[in-house]
Design a protein around this motif. Structure first.
Motif, short mmCIF file in Angstrom:
data_model
loop_
_atom_site.label_atom_id
_atom_site.label_comp_id
_atom_site.label_asym_id
_atom_site.label_seq_id
_atom_site.Cartn_x
_atom_site.Cartn_y
_atom_site.Cartn_z
N THR A 1 -108.73 -61.19 105.33
CA THR A 1 -109.45 -59.97 105.70
C THR A 1 -110.94 -60.23 105.83
O THR A 1 -111.51 -61.05 105.10
CB THR A 1 -109.21 -58.83 104.68
OG1 THR A 1 -109.94 -57.67 105.09
CG2 THR A 1 -109.66 -59.24 103.28
N MET A 2 -111.55 -59.49 106.74
CA MET A 2 -113.01 -59.48 106.89
C MET A 2 -113.59 -58.13 106.47
O MET A 2 -114.76 -57.87 106.69
CB MET A 2 -113.37 -59.77 108.35
CG MET A 2 -113.10 -61.19 108.79
SD MET A 2 -114.26 -62.35 108.04
CE MET A 2 -115.75 -61.94 108.94
N ASN A 3 -112.80 -57.28 105.87
CA ASN A 3 -113.26 -55.94 105.48
C ASN A 3 -114.24 -56.01 104.32
O ASN A 3 -113.90 -56.52 103.23
CB ASN A 3 -112.08 -55.05 105.11
CG ASN A 3 -111.22 -54.71 106.32
OD1 ASN A 3 -111.71 -54.62 107.43
ND2 ASN A 3 -109.93 -54.54 106.09
N TRP A 4 -115.43 -55.50 104.53
CA TRP A 4 -116.46 -55.54 103.50
C TRP A 4 -116.13 -54.64 102.31
O TRP A 4 -116.37 -54.97 101.16
CB TRP A 4 -117.80 -55.13 104.10
CG TRP A 4 -118.92 -55.00 103.11
CD1 TRP A 4 -119.58 -53.87 102.73
CD2 TRP A 4 -119.50 -56.07 102.34
NE1 TRP A 4 -120.54 -54.15 101.79
CE2 TRP A 4 -120.52 -55.49 101.53
CE3 TRP A 4 -119.28 -57.44 102.25
CZ2 TRP A 4 -121.30 -56.25 100.66
CZ3 TRP A 4 -120.06 -58.19 101.37
CH2 TRP A 4 -121.05 -57.59 100.59
N TRP A 5 -115.50 -53.49 102.60
CA TRP A 5 -115.23 -52.53 101.53
C TRP A 5 -113.95 -52.92 100.80
O TRP A 5 -112.90 -53.13 101.40
CB TRP A 5 -115.12 -51.12 102.11
CG TRP A 5 -116.39 -50.73 102.80
CD1 TRP A 5 -116.61 -50.67 104.15
CD2 TRP A 5 -117.63 -50.38 102.17
NE1 TRP A 5 -117.90 -50.32 104.40
CE2 TRP A 5 -118.56 -50.13 103.21
CE3 TRP A 5 -118.04 -50.26 100.85
CZ2 TRP A 5 -119.88 -49.75 102.95
CZ3 TRP A 5 -119.36 -49.90 100.60
CH2 TRP A 5 -120.24 -49.65 101.63
N LYS A 6 -114.04 -53.01 99.49
CA LYS A 6 -112.92 -53.49 98.68
C LYS A 6 -111.66 -52.64 98.88
O LYS A 6 -110.55 -53.17 98.84
CB LYS A 6 -113.32 -53.52 97.20
CG LYS A 6 -114.36 -54.57 96.87
CD LYS A 6 -114.67 -54.58 95.38
CE LYS A 6 -115.71 -55.66 95.06
NZ LYS A 6 -116.03 -55.69 93.61
N GLU A 7 -111.85 -51.37 99.07
CA GLU A 7 -110.68 -50.49 99.21
C GLU A 7 -109.87 -50.80 100.46
O GLU A 7 -108.72 -50.36 100.58
CB GLU A 7 -111.13 -49.03 99.23
CG GLU A 7 -111.98 -48.66 100.43
CD GLU A 7 -112.49 -47.23 100.36
OE1 GLU A 7 -112.62 -46.61 101.41
OE2 GLU A 7 -112.75 -46.74 99.23
N GLU A 8 -110.44 -51.55 101.39
CA GLU A 8 -109.75 -51.88 102.64
C GLU A 8 -109.20 -53.31 102.67
O GLU A 8 -108.56 -53.68 103.64
CB GLU A 8 -110.69 -51.68 103.83
CG GLU A 8 -111.15 -50.25 104.03
CD GLU A 8 -111.98 -50.08 105.29
OE1 GLU A 8 -111.87 -49.01 105.92
OE2 GLU A 8 -112.74 -51.00 105.64
N ARG A 9 -109.44 -54.08 101.65
CA ARG A 9 -109.08 -55.50 101.71
C ARG A 9 -107.61 -55.77 101.42
O ARG A 9 -107.02 -56.66 102.02
CB ARG A 9 -109.95 -56.30 100.73
CG ARG A 9 -111.42 -56.31 101.10
CD ARG A 9 -112.24 -57.06 100.06
NE ARG A 9 -113.67 -56.91 100.29
CZ ARG A 9 -114.61 -57.31 99.42
NH1 ARG A 9 -114.25 -57.89 98.28
NH2 ARG A 9 -115.88 -57.13 99.70
N GLY A 10 -107.04 -55.05 100.49
CA GLY A 10 -105.66 -55.32 100.12
C GLY A 10 -105.52 -56.64 99.39
O GLY A 10 -106.51 -57.27 98.97
N GLN B 1 -118.99 -46.20 101.90
CA GLN B 1 -117.60 -46.51 101.63
C GLN B 1 -116.70 -45.60 102.48
O GLN B 1 -116.92 -44.38 102.53
CB GLN B 1 -117.33 -46.29 100.14
CG GLN B 1 -116.01 -46.82 99.64
CD GLN B 1 -115.94 -46.73 98.13
OE1 GLN B 1 -116.95 -46.85 97.45
NE2 GLN B 1 -114.75 -46.50 97.62
N PRO B 2 -115.72 -46.18 103.19
CA PRO B 2 -114.91 -45.36 104.12
C PRO B 2 -114.32 -44.11 103.48
O PRO B 2 -114.29 -43.05 104.11
CB PRO B 2 -113.82 -46.34 104.56
CG PRO B 2 -114.45 -47.68 104.45
CD PRO B 2 -115.36 -47.60 103.25
N SER B 3 -113.87 -44.21 102.24
CA SER B 3 -113.25 -43.04 101.60
C SER B 3 -114.26 -41.96 101.28
O SER B 3 -113.89 -40.80 101.00
CB SER B 3 -112.53 -43.46 100.32
OG SER B 3 -113.43 -44.03 99.39
N ARG B 4 -115.55 -42.29 101.33
CA ARG B 4 -116.59 -41.31 101.05
C ARG B 4 -117.30 -40.83 102.31
O ARG B 4 -118.20 -39.99 102.24
CB ARG B 4 -117.63 -41.89 100.08
CG ARG B 4 -117.04 -42.20 98.71
CD ARG B 4 -118.11 -42.71 97.76
NE ARG B 4 -117.57 -42.99 96.44
CZ ARG B 4 -118.28 -43.45 95.42
NH1 ARG B 4 -119.58 -43.66 95.56
NH2 ARG B 4 -117.70 -43.68 94.24
#
Length: 340
Positions: A215-224, A332-335
């Motif tokens: 993954t290249m997702n910076w936000w931890k909630e999106e990394r899996g 953060q995407p969820s916020r």
């Protein structure tokens, strides 16, 4: 009462130097009983390989006054009283501020750093003579929750293939913890932002090939449960533990260069302050020829431009960085607020 102090004689190209070591019996790694003196002896025993990898460049010193269980702080500027055999270079930070930073160029200087309670050495990717242009492209394979070193070890050869497709030769080391670092020697033709973009291009290519594992997702909630390519480690003044640097972990592990042939069976926990000197003595330094064949990042930058044309833009920067051109919102995407 004056603290205990010993003097060590350190050979160097300019002759022997006397370096004082205070509190030599202070525990640095209490869980395994490693003292400040043993850390000093480790530093001297691997000094040739250590300086080959970390010398002649700005370095941040991670210092622990009371061993690894206590508080730590980063020291960049040469403190008052720094001996004249410890070099310095003026560097530019992301804020635009300029300031001298420590440069280690001989064994006595590394021992001085230990005297200053340094445990972890964080070298820049550029040399002191031209600190604005990196001579290394660095890839940090960072296991996320649900993954471990074995997962990073399985991904590392695939990243090696990506970098080879871009004309770069990869060298590998353990992080000293759960991760793996791939370093590529490069010609100092581009500044840090370009090298960051090259790292992003390589990471995106690998993520396309291995979307379920990388993954290249910076936000931890999106990394899996995937291996994260930490592209922000390529930024100016963002550093990793250097080759042969100890880590501030309970068992005194060391970030250790290995060969690609060793990778499948390597145990990163086996490389410690107590075991690495014998390894260097008997096996040698796998990175001895690291700088002999520097490559260029032109192909990776072509991939970056291709991805830009395909709608993939800039990625987030660390929170302490100034807002960068083209950067997406640092939220953060969820916020993030959903448009009404």
């Amino acid at each position: 009462m004056a603290s205990e102090r010993i003097t060590l004689i350190v050979p160097g190209t300019d002759g022997d130097r006397e370096v004082d070591l205070s509190s030599p019996n202070r525990m640095v790694w209490p869980e395994v009983g490693i003292t400040k003196r043993e850390l000093a002896e480790y530093t001297l025993s691997v000094s040739e390989a250590f300086l080959r990898a970390n010398g002649d460049r700005p370095v941040s010193l991670e210092r622990f006054r009371d061993g690894i269980g206590g508080e730590s702080f980063f020291s960049k500027n040469p403190p008052k009283g720094t001996p004249d055999y410890v070099d310095a270079v003026t560097v530019t930070y992301n804020s635009g501020r300029r300031h001298p930073q420590v440069v280690l160029n001989e064994p006595a200087a590394t021992l001085w750093a230990v005297q200053m309670n340094t445990v972890v050495f964080h070298p820049w990717a550029s040399l002191a003579g031209d600190s604005d242009h990196p001579v290394e492209l660095r890839i940090d394979l960072d296991p996320q929750p649900g993954t471990d070193f074995a997962d990073a070890a399985a991904i590392a050869p695939l990243m090696r293939d990506v970098l080879a497709d871009a004309g770069l030769e990869s060298w590998i080391k353990t992080s000293g913890n759960r991760g793996i670092h791939l370093f590529c020697p490069i010609e100092p033709t581009h500044e840090f932002l370009d090298v960051r973009h090259a790292v992003i291009a390589a990471g995106r290519e690998l993520a396309r090939r291995e979307p379920d594992r990388v993954t290249m997702n910076w936000w931890k909630e999106e990394r899996g449960a995937r291996i994260f390519i930490d592209f922000n480690q390529a930024n100016r003044d963002r550093t990793m533990a250097g080759a042969y640097s100890p880590r501030s972990l309970p068992t005194a592990t060391v970030s250790t260069p290995i060969t690609w042939d060793e990778l499948p069976g390597v145990d990163p926990h086996a490389f410690t302050v107590r075991t690495v000197p014998e390894r260097v003595r008997t096996v040698g330094d796998p990175w001895a020829e690291f700088a002999a064949r520097p490559g260029r990042i032109d192909t990776l930058l072509e991939w970056w431009e291709r991805d830009i044309a395909d709608g993939l833009g800039e990625l987030p920067f660390p929170p302490e960085f100034p807002k960068m051109p083209g950067e997406p919102p640092r939220v953060q995407p969820s916020r993030a607020r959903t448009p009404e």
